[in-house]
Design a protein around this motif. Structure first.
Motif, PDB file in Angstrom:
ATOM      1  N   CYS A  11     -54.707  12.763 -37.055  1.00 49.64           N
ATOM      2  CA  CYS A  11     -53.598  11.809 -37.134  1.00 49.64           C
ATOM      3  C   CYS A  11     -52.337  12.560 -37.531  1.00 49.64           C
ATOM      4  O   CYS A  11     -51.888  13.419 -36.777  1.00 49.64           O
ATOM      5  CB  CYS A  11     -53.948  10.667 -38.080  1.00 49.64           C
ATOM      6  N   ASP A  12     -51.771  12.290 -38.694  1.00 47.93           N
ATOM      7  CA  ASP A  12     -50.514  12.966 -39.041  1.00 47.93           C
ATOM      8  C   ASP A  12     -50.654  13.881 -40.247  1.00 47.93           C
ATOM      9  O   ASP A  12     -49.664  14.268 -40.851  1.00 47.93           O
ATOM     10  CB  ASP A  12     -49.388  11.956 -39.256  1.00 47.93           C
ATOM     11  N   GLU A  13     -51.896  14.244 -40.593  1.00 49.14           N
ATOM     12  CA  GLU A  13     -52.094  15.252 -41.616  1.00 49.14           C
ATOM     13  C   GLU A  13     -52.745  16.473 -40.974  1.00 49.14           C
ATOM     14  O   GLU A  13     -53.788  16.341 -40.336  1.00 49.14           O
ATOM     15  CB  GLU A  13     -53.033  14.740 -42.722  1.00 49.14           C
ATOM     16  N   THR A  14     -52.108  17.641 -41.169  1.00 49.06           N
ATOM     17  CA  THR A  14     -52.765  18.886 -40.783  1.00 49.06           C
ATOM     18  C   THR A  14     -53.447  19.377 -42.049  1.00 49.06           C
ATOM     19  O   THR A  14     -52.787  19.509 -43.079  1.00 49.06           O
ATOM     20  CB  THR A  14     -51.743  19.955 -40.337  1.00 49.06           C
ATOM     21  N   ALA A  15     -54.757  19.648 -41.964  1.00 52.32           N
ATOM     22  CA  ALA A  15     -55.450  20.038 -43.195  1.00 52.32           C
ATOM     23  C   ALA A  15     -56.521  21.072 -42.912  1.00 52.32           C
ATOM     24  O   ALA A  15     -57.183  21.049 -41.871  1.00 52.32           O
ATOM     25  CB  ALA A  15     -56.063  18.812 -43.870  1.00 52.32           C
ATOM     26  N   VAL A  16     -56.664  21.992 -43.866  1.00 58.41           N
ATOM     27  CA  VAL A  16     -57.668  23.043 -43.800  1.00 58.41           C
ATOM     28  C   VAL A  16     -58.298  23.147 -45.187  1.00 58.41           C
ATOM     29  O   VAL A  16     -57.588  23.053 -46.195  1.00 58.41           O
ATOM     30  CB  VAL A  16     -57.032  24.396 -43.416  1.00 58.41           C
ATOM     31  N   LEU A  47     -45.212  14.230 -31.190  1.00 66.62           N
ATOM     32  CA  LEU A  47     -44.656  14.975 -32.338  1.00 66.62           C
ATOM     33  C   LEU A  47     -45.767  15.468 -33.242  1.00 66.62           C
ATOM     34  O   LEU A  47     -45.724  16.584 -33.766  1.00 66.62           O
ATOM     35  CB  LEU A  47     -43.732  14.071 -33.163  1.00 66.62           C
ATOM     36  N   ALA A  48     -46.785  14.622 -33.427  1.00 69.66           N
ATOM     37  CA  ALA A  48     -47.896  14.984 -34.308  1.00 69.66           C
ATOM     38  C   ALA A  48     -48.608  16.212 -33.759  1.00 69.66           C
ATOM     39  O   ALA A  48     -48.857  17.175 -34.484  1.00 69.66           O
ATOM     40  CB  ALA A  48     -48.870  13.809 -34.436  1.00 69.66           C
ATOM     41  N   ALA A  49     -48.895  16.214 -32.453  1.00 69.27           N
ATOM     42  CA  ALA A  49     -49.620  17.339 -31.849  1.00 69.27           C
ATOM     43  C   ALA A  49     -48.826  18.632 -31.995  1.00 69.27           C
ATOM     44  O   ALA A  49     -49.365  19.684 -32.338  1.00 69.27           O
ATOM     45  CB  ALA A  49     -49.909  17.040 -30.383  1.00 69.27           C
ATOM     46  N   GLY A  87     -54.052  14.539 -28.666  1.00 70.52           N
ATOM     47  CA  GLY A  87     -53.329  15.815 -28.699  1.00 70.52           C
ATOM     48  C   GLY A  87     -53.592  16.563 -29.995  1.00 70.52           C
ATOM     49  O   GLY A  87     -53.863  17.773 -29.997  1.00 70.52           O
ATOM     50  N   GLY A  88     -53.540  15.847 -31.094  1.00 67.99           N
ATOM     51  CA  GLY A  88     -53.791  16.455 -32.402  1.00 67.99           C
ATOM     52  C   GLY A  88     -55.224  16.916 -32.540  1.00 67.99           C
ATOM     53  O   GLY A  88     -55.503  18.022 -33.014  1.00 67.99           O
ATOM     54  N   VAL A  89     -56.165  16.079 -32.108  1.00 64.54           N
ATOM     55  CA  VAL A  89     -57.585  16.445 -32.192  1.00 64.54           C
ATOM     56  C   VAL A  89     -57.824  17.740 -31.415  1.00 64.54           C
ATOM     57  O   VAL A  89     -58.521  18.644 -31.880  1.00 64.54           O
ATOM     58  CB  VAL A  89     -58.492  15.317 -31.647  1.00 64.54           C
ATOM     59  N   MET A  90     -57.195  17.837 -30.231  1.00 65.81           N
ATOM     60  CA  MET A  90     -57.396  19.040 -29.403  1.00 65.81           C
ATOM     61  C   MET A  90     -56.880  20.292 -30.107  1.00 65.81           C
ATOM     62  O   MET A  90     -57.515  21.349 -30.055  1.00 65.81           O
ATOM     63  CB  MET A  90     -56.729  18.863 -28.041  1.00 65.81           C
ATOM     64  N   VAL A  91     -55.747  20.180 -30.787  1.00 63.01           N
ATOM     65  CA  VAL A  91     -55.195  21.341 -31.499  1.00 63.01           C
ATOM     66  C   VAL A  91     -56.210  21.864 -32.523  1.00 63.01           C
ATOM     67  O   VAL A  91     -56.535  23.054 -32.565  1.00 63.01           O
ATOM     68  CB  VAL A  91     -53.859  20.983 -32.207  1.00 63.01           C
ATOM     69  N   GLY A  92     -56.740  20.967 -33.353  1.00 62.92           N
ATOM     70  CA  GLY A  92     -57.669  21.386 -34.409  1.00 62.92           C
ATOM     71  C   GLY A  92     -58.992  21.869 -33.847  1.00 62.92           C
ATOM     72  O   GLY A  92     -59.545  22.883 -34.295  1.00 62.92           O
ATOM     73  N   LEU A  93     -59.497  21.144 -32.838  1.00 60.32           N
ATOM     74  CA  LEU A  93     -60.812  21.487 -32.288  1.00 60.32           C
ATOM     75  C   LEU A  93     -60.762  22.823 -31.546  1.00 60.32           C
ATOM     76  O   LEU A  93     -61.655  23.672 -31.698  1.00 60.32           O
ATOM     77  CB  LEU A  93     -61.296  20.360 -31.362  1.00 60.32           C
TER      78      LEU A  93
END
Ligand code: KG4
Ligand code: ZN
Length: 344
Positions: A11-16, A47-49, A87-93
């Protein structure tokens, strides 16, 4: 010690986060995108992605550096594979896949909802299956019987909006900004929760589903009438949502007599009125009430790493080459409910 590196970007949190098999979070970074989305009053997927793509690399380096751990020492990579903004899920995955490939480690594609569902066990090691989970966030509003790792029975979902989404929309109507939940909670302080007569959709119905669309429309009418103070509208809305959540949870608890606890997770669990009401519902059944700390209630990567740790401990195998999924129900056997816009 088994180490899992978790990545969250649905969603709108990038987290590691780097989490051990005994539930220690060795290092963790969370970057919220609130500022980027604020002008639009909601999360803009594109924007999130982009923001995830910009941030994820440096964040990975920081987390490994903070923990003083080399990538080679990590035992597995876990990345959210859905449900969420694609889009965001794809970036992290894809980042997770690249790391796993480069370091020759297994990759776990984690269901974000499973992350929320198991997160309480990361902090409360005494929490035993089965328990009843109320998952209330911006994207989800579900009651789930958590029967074991990978064993989830969805008892209820929303037939229209999620509770957090309703908070966000009401905040917008009241001109309180984004994200709406905390703003509405602040505005409600000192307001009269009985000032505005508002409906409690589905309260009293035998199945524990949720609906917030009618409530939202009623709030809009109250705002447009010009008859009420902002604090009174906010307090009355918060009271209505709280009543819905507690009534529905009470019904679901009746259907899960073997539950060992009532657990709440998701961003709306940050709301003090909601927490207090749910604690009271648990108390009626003499059940413990478990609310993970706020940093674990909202989206985070520790819960994603932890879900993989739980799967590994339970002897599961990772899915081969997981794909990003915008929708991914935790309980595939759950019947769809009336209403088109059912959230995952
Ligand atoms: O779990 P989360 O961080 O992200 C999602 O997966 O959606 O939840 C965010 C949601 C937003 O809708 C936000 O307005 C709501 O949780 N929220 C709250 C509060 N803090 C966050 N709702 C009510 N009261 C709060 N204090
Ligand atoms: Zn979430």
């Amino acid at each position: 010690m088994r180490l899992v590196l978790g990545i969250e970007s649905s969603c709108d949190e990038t987290a590691v986060a780097l989490v051990t098999d005994d539930g220690r979070v060795l290092a963790e970074r969370i970057a919220s995108q609130e500022e980027a989305h604020r002008p639009f009053g909601g999360v803009v997927p594109e924007l999130a992605a982009r923001a995830h793509a910009e941030r994820i690399g440096p964040m990975l380096q920081s987390v490994l550096a903070d923990a003083g751990v080399e990538l080679e020492a990590v035992d597995a990579i876990a990345a959210t594979a859905g449900p969420g903004l694609i889009g965001g899920v794809m970036v992290g995955l894809v980042t997770g896949k690249a790391l796993a490939f480069a370091a020759n480690k297994p990759l776990w594609g984690v269901n974000h909802l499973e992350g929320h569902a198991l997160s309480p066990r990361l902090v409360d090691r005494d929490l035993r299956f089965p328990y009843l989970l109320l998952l209330v966030s911006g994207g989800h509003c579900q009651l789930i019987a958590v029967e074991g790792v990978g064993r989830y029975r969805r008892l209820a979902t929303t037939i229209d909006d999620a509770a957090g989404e309703a908070f966000d929309k009401v905040a917008k109507m009241l001109g309180l900004g984004f994200p709406g939940g905390p703003a509405v909670e602040r505005a409600a302080v000192g307001g009269n929760p009985d000032a505005v007569p508002l409906p409690r959709p589905l309260v009293g119905s035998g199945e524990p589903h949720f609906s917030f669309a009618g409530l939202k429309t009623a709030v809009l009418r109250a705002v447009e009438s010009g008859r009420y103070a902002v604090a009174d509208i906010a307090a009355s809305f918060q009271a209505a949502v709280t009543d819905c959540l507690s009534d529905r949870t009470r019904i679901a608890l009746r259907a899960t007599p073997d539950a060992t606890a009532l657990v709440v997770a998701g961003g709306v669990a940050a709301n003090k009125a909601v927490r207090a009401a749910l604690e009271a519902v648990a108390g009626e059944q003499a059940l413990p009430f478990v609310a993970p700390p706020l940093r674990l209630c909202t989206d985070n990567a520790a819960m994603i790493a932890w879900a993989a740790q739980e799967r590994i401990a339970a002897g599961h195998q990772p899915e081969e080459d997981p794909q990003a999924r915008p929708r991914w129900p935790l309980d595939p056997a759950a019947e769809p409910v009336r209403g088109a816009g059912v959230k995952a």
